[in-house]
Design a protein around this motif. Structure first.
Motif, short mmCIF file in Angstrom:
data_model
loop_
_atom_site.label_atom_id
_atom_site.label_comp_id
_atom_site.label_asym_id
_atom_site.label_seq_id
_atom_site.Cartn_x
_atom_site.Cartn_y
_atom_site.Cartn_z
N VAL A 16 3.18 5.33 -5.68
CA VAL A 16 2.91 6.16 -6.85
C VAL A 16 3.76 5.64 -8.00
N CYS A 17 3.18 5.63 -9.19
CA CYS A 17 3.92 5.23 -10.38
C CYS A 17 3.81 6.33 -11.42
N ARG A 18 4.94 6.69 -12.00
CA ARG A 18 4.94 7.69 -13.08
C ARG A 18 5.67 7.11 -14.29
N MET A 19 5.01 7.15 -15.43
CA MET A 19 5.63 6.76 -16.69
C MET A 19 5.70 7.98 -17.59
N ILE A 25 2.29 10.12 -17.41
CA ILE A 25 1.06 9.60 -16.82
C ILE A 25 1.41 9.12 -15.42
N GLU A 26 0.56 9.44 -14.46
CA GLU A 26 0.89 9.13 -13.07
C GLU A 26 -0.32 8.51 -12.38
N SER A 27 -0.09 7.46 -11.60
CA SER A 27 -1.18 6.84 -10.85
C SER A 27 -0.80 6.75 -9.38
N HIS A 28 -1.81 6.86 -8.53
CA HIS A 28 -1.61 6.86 -7.08
C HIS A 28 -2.38 5.69 -6.49
N HIS A 29 -1.67 4.83 -5.78
CA HIS A 29 -2.24 3.59 -5.26
C HIS A 29 -2.21 3.59 -3.73
N LYS A 30 -3.12 2.85 -3.14
CA LYS A 30 -3.21 2.84 -1.67
C LYS A 30 -1.96 2.28 -1.03
N GLY A 31 -1.44 1.18 -1.55
CA GLY A 31 -0.21 0.62 -1.00
C GLY A 31 -0.37 0.04 0.39
N LEU A 32 -1.60 -0.30 0.78
CA LEU A 32 -1.83 -0.90 2.08
C LEU A 32 -1.47 -2.38 2.05
N VAL A 33 -0.95 -2.89 3.14
CA VAL A 33 -0.55 -4.29 3.22
C VAL A 33 -1.65 -5.07 3.93
N LEU A 34 -2.12 -6.14 3.29
CA LEU A 34 -3.15 -7.00 3.86
C LEU A 34 -2.50 -8.31 4.28
N TYR A 35 -2.75 -8.70 5.52
CA TYR A 35 -2.22 -9.96 6.02
C TYR A 35 -3.31 -10.67 6.81
N ARG A 36 -3.78 -11.80 6.25
CA ARG A 36 -4.82 -12.59 6.90
C ARG A 36 -5.99 -11.73 7.35
N ASN A 37 -6.54 -10.99 6.38
CA ASN A 37 -7.72 -10.15 6.60
C ASN A 37 -7.48 -8.93 7.49
N ASN A 38 -6.24 -8.71 7.89
CA ASN A 38 -5.89 -7.51 8.63
C ASN A 38 -5.17 -6.54 7.71
N SER A 39 -5.52 -5.26 7.81
CA SER A 39 -4.94 -4.27 6.91
C SER A 39 -4.26 -3.17 7.70
N SER A 40 -3.15 -2.67 7.15
CA SER A 40 -2.53 -1.49 7.73
C SER A 40 -3.41 -0.28 7.42
N VAL A 41 -3.19 0.81 8.12
CA VAL A 41 -4.02 2.00 7.96
C VAL A 41 -3.13 3.17 7.59
N LEU A 42 -3.51 3.87 6.53
CA LEU A 42 -2.76 5.05 6.07
C LEU A 42 -3.75 6.18 5.87
N SER A 43 -3.62 7.23 6.64
CA SER A 43 -4.59 8.33 6.56
C SER A 43 -4.18 9.39 5.56
N ASP A 44 -2.92 9.78 5.57
CA ASP A 44 -2.44 10.82 4.67
C ASP A 44 -1.17 10.36 3.98
#
Length: 505
Positions: free
Chosen positions: A38-41, A254-273
């Motif tokens: 999350v980023c808040r300015m 102003i605030e933005s919410h980003h997935k923040g998932l890490v991609l490594y060689r076409n594999n992605s972490s999973v974040l549900s909540d």
């Protein structure tokens, strides 16, 4: 980072960290679901950035392509009068002040007060009456203007990404005065053209200037997106900063919410909540970043899979590690391990055998991992000899600070449990002095050396992305259970504006 680098570079830098490519424009009903970053300015940051509005406005006027203005009018006695304004250019532009306001759940409002500009070009006119021959004349002209500019920037969704829409643009003219060449023309001619050209000219200026401002906004957004994408990518490791929901606009931030998932060689972490809540961030600093434990843990896992968690020590660093204390125990252990070989002819390798487990706590970042250490002797012209091999379970609590453009990792609490021990000088493993010395060495010197090396490597990586060019003021890194907050003030990143102008305009 969300972005952590303008149209108006003032407020569009606000979007430097807040608007990123979105994987889709339809989001789930819960605004903070699957949020890892999350980023808040806050409003003070927007006010600071808005001070640089003048340069972007000047660029918009300067790059606007003003079309020729033509028209005609029937005049008593003169008959039909035709005119054309060509080669319209802008000179001597200045701005008195700029103001920015955040409208809650609406848009970013920017008011540019008293833009004075001098337009120059050529006026061609002709007329034909009952007893006049058709005549055409050309004369240079200048137009003095004083304009107020109102912008309402909305965040919209286009082609699977959120972009700023600056098409809601209004120009108010307080002054529009036509001067013909040297004011030598008859007064009636000047009055004639001023009266029926001014209305048409106002429409043209509004259309072209507002169109150029919106174009600069889109170009700047793309420029910033490229910067952000490059910052969160290093070879095969990528952080997915696509939006988890549309940015939130409040009166004070102003605030933005980003997935923040890490991609490594076409594999992605999973974040549900996500455990994020707006109440976790305050409004006393200019810029805030919130990172979930999942995002940081996924980054550590990707670094492990990419073979980055490896450290080699030799020479002076190896000597400093093994001679941290001057005692008989130390001298005996070193002699037995290295068998009289110099440190320059030896190398120590330390690497992680398992993916590090990251846990964020109020005391700091707790890291657990099974780590191997190997000391090899390198005889001239012969194969390396493994003098020592260990595997140990390490748990360390690390506190992070950022000062003088360096990331500093400081171990605060550590524990070591040796799982495997092999030493050429002690095949049976029954000499307690060696293991005792090595355990103490790992706690006192080994872990600090490893954390220092990781901090230096991360600093080099961030500086390669040009973070060191930013004026970051009093940054704080605060860990809590399950997340970490980075909060800071900053000076205006002038280099980004200059880079944008050089490459794009």
């Amino acid at each position: 980072m969300c972005w952590a680098g303008r149209m108006m570079l003032g407020t569009f830098s606000t979007l430097l960290v807040l608007v990123h490519t979105a994987a889709a424009c339809e989001f789930g009903p819960f605004p903070y679901r699957a949020t890892g970053i999350v980023c808040r300015m806050t409003k003070p940051a927007a006010l600071l950035l808005n001070q640089e509005t003048a340069q972007v406005i000047q660029a918009a006027f300067r790059n606007a392509k003003f079309p020729n203005v033509t028209g005609e009018r029937s005049m008593r006695l003169l008959g039909r009068v035709a005119y054309g304004l060509t080669n319209i250019q802008v000179n001597d532009l200045s701005i008195e002040r700029s103001e920015v306001e955040l409208k809650e759940d609406s848009a970013i409002h920017i008011a540019i007060k008293n833009v004075t500009a001098l337009f120059k070009g050529t006026l061609t006119y002709g007329y034909a009456g009952a007893w006049f021959l058709q005549l055409f004349h050309s004369v240079d002209f200048e137009i003095e203007s004083s304009i107020d500019l109102q912008l309402s920037i909305k965040l919209t969704c286009q082609k699977d990404q959120v972009v700023p829409d600056a098409s809601d643009c209004y120009l108010t003219f307080h002054k529009l005065t036509l001067h013909l060449q040297g004011d030598k023309q008859p007064g009636w001619l000047k009055q004639l053209f001023t009266d029926f050209i001014s209305f048409t000219l106002k429409l043209v200026l509004k259309r072209e200037v507002c169109k150029e401002i919106n174009a600069v906004a889109q170009t700047l957004t793309n420029f910033i997106l490229d910067l952000a994408a490059n910052f969160v990518r290093d070879k095969d490791i990528i952080v997915d900063i696509s939006l988890a929901s549309l940015p939130v606009i409040k009166a004070s931030y102003i605030e933005s919410h980003h997935k923040g998932l890490v991609l490594y060689r076409n594999n992605s972490s999973v974040l549900s909540d996500s455990v994020f809540s707006p109440s976790l961030l305050t409004e006393s600093r200019m810029l805030y970043f919130w990172f979930s434990e999942h995002s940081l843990s996924s980054l550590a896992s990707a670094a492990f899979l990419d073979g980055r968690l490896v450290l080699n020590l030799r020479g002076e660093k190896l000597q400093a590690l093994f001679e941290m204390e001057d005692s008989e125990v130390q001298q005996k252990a070193v002699q037995m391990i290295f068998q009289g070989t110099s440190y320059n002819d030896s190398v120590a390798k330390v690497w992680s055998l398992t993916q590090p487990q990251i846990s964020l706590q109020p005391e700091g970042t707790v890291v657990r991992s099974l780590v191997a250490a190997e000391v090899s002797i390198l005889p001239a012209g012969e194969e390396p000899l493994v003098a020592l091999y260990m595997e140990k379970e390490i748990t360390v609590t690390v506190q992070a600070t950022y000062a003088e453009k360096k990331l500093i990792l400081q171990p605060m609490d550590s524990s070591v449990e040796i799982k495997v021990f092999k030493c050429t000088a002690d095949p049976s493993g029954k000499d307690p002095s060696i293991q005792s010395f090595l355990q103490n060495m790992i706690l006192v010197a080994g872990i600090p050396e490893i954390t220092s090396s990781i901090g230096s490597a991360l600093t080099s990586l961030m500086n390669s992305k040009r973070l060191d060019l930013f004026n970051i003021i009093n940054p704080e890194i605060i860990t809590r259970k399950g997340y970490v907050i980075v909060q800071l003030d900053f000076g205006f990143p002038t280099h980004l504006l200059l880079n944008f102008f050089e490459k794009s305009l």
